[in-house]
Design an enzyme around this catalytic site. Structure first.
Site, PDB file in Angstrom:
ATOM      1  N   HIS A  63       7.196   2.396  40.479  1.00  0.00           N
ATOM      2  CA  HIS A  63       6.859   3.393  41.495  1.00  0.00           C
ATOM      3  C   HIS A  63       5.445   3.235  42.042  1.00  0.00           C
ATOM      4  CE1 HIS A  63       9.752   6.066  38.959  1.00  0.00           C
ATOM      5  NE2 HIS A  63      10.432   5.296  39.786  1.00  0.00           N
ATOM      6  N   LYS A  73      -4.044   5.839  39.101  1.00  0.00           N
ATOM      7  CA  LYS A  73      -3.484   6.544  37.944  1.00  0.00           C
ATOM      8  C   LYS A  73      -4.251   6.184  36.676  1.00  0.00           C
ATOM      9  CE  LYS A  73       1.281   6.502  39.646  1.00  0.00           C
ATOM     10  NZ  LYS A  73       2.653   6.021  39.374  1.00  0.00           N
ATOM     11  N   TYR A 133      -0.395  11.515  32.698  1.00  0.00           N
ATOM     12  CA  TYR A 133      -1.217  10.697  33.586  1.00  0.00           C
ATOM     13  C   TYR A 133      -1.893  11.551  34.643  1.00  0.00           C
ATOM     14  CZ  TYR A 133       2.988  10.630  36.578  1.00  0.00           C
ATOM     15  OH  TYR A 133       4.080  10.976  37.328  1.00  0.00           O
ATOM     16  N   ASP A 169      16.031   4.513  41.073  1.00  0.00           N
ATOM     17  CA  ASP A 169      15.275   3.350  40.600  1.00  0.00           C
ATOM     18  C   ASP A 169      16.119   2.077  40.613  1.00  0.00           C
ATOM     19  OD1 ASP A 169      13.055   4.934  40.285  1.00  0.00           O
ATOM     20  OD2 ASP A 169      13.078   4.904  38.098  1.00  0.00           O
TER      21      ASP A 169
END
Length: 188
Positions: A63, A73, A133, A169
């Site tokens: 992603h 991130k 995260y 996905d």
């Protein structure tokens, strides 16, 4: 102070925390702005996320958020273990299309710093994996993008051949079909 180790993909780091322990347990600084700033890394986190993957070999990825909502991130595993993978999608980067993998566990005190312009995913290698995260831009569903997890061009050595993944996905494009809007920063 945490230890910073640059990965093979410029701008991406593994950060190892250094807990201080005694008979009561431990204390660890999980984030320290001055340590990140001393390495020239983004430190203005705006959102923090947490997810649980209850089954072993759950794969989430690959992603990323597209501009203007691209995200840096800072990713870690709080419980269990996962193989964390990033792919460089910055046009002009000497490592464009290459991947790097890092094992993150509840015990190894490692985080991965993922700059903008990278696809990111992970596969759990234990049950009941909790990840957390931080990101420097808010999630924007209209800016979602990604790459197919098993695209041979990415050369990712996943821990299993048939992971549990979302329908979405499983339908992401291959690297050859992806038009990257990201440029390699001059300082990286």
């Amino acid at each position: 102070m945490p230890k910073f180790e640059q990965l093979s993909l410029p701008g991406a780091y593994v950060i190892t925390l250094e807990p201080i322990g005694d008979k009561r347990g431990y204390f660890v600084e999980t984030y320290r702005a001055d340590a990140y700033a001393s390495h020239g890394l983004v430190t203005n986190w705006l959102q923090e996320n947490q997810s649980l993957s209850s089954r072993k070999y759950t794969l989430r990825g690959m992603h990323l958020q597209m501009p203007p909502h691209a995200q840096t991130k800072l990713f870690r595993v709080l419980q269990g273990a996962a193989l964390d993978v990033i792919v460089d999608l910055r046009v002009g980067s000497p490592t464009y299309g290459q991947s790097a993998a890092v094992e993150l566990t509840e015990d190894n005190n490692r985080l991965i710093y993922i700059p903008r312009g990278f696809a990111h995913g992970f596969c759990t290698v234990t049950e009941d994996v909790i990840v957390s995260y931080k990101v420097d831009a808010y999630y924007a569903p209209q800016s979602e993008a990604g790459l197919l997890w098993n695209d041979p061009a990415l050369n990712i050595d996943w821990p299993c051949d048939k992971p549990i993944l979302s329908e979405k996905d499983g339908k992401l494009p291959r690297l050859a079909e992806f038009e990257s809007p990201f440029e390699m920063p001059a300082q990286a």
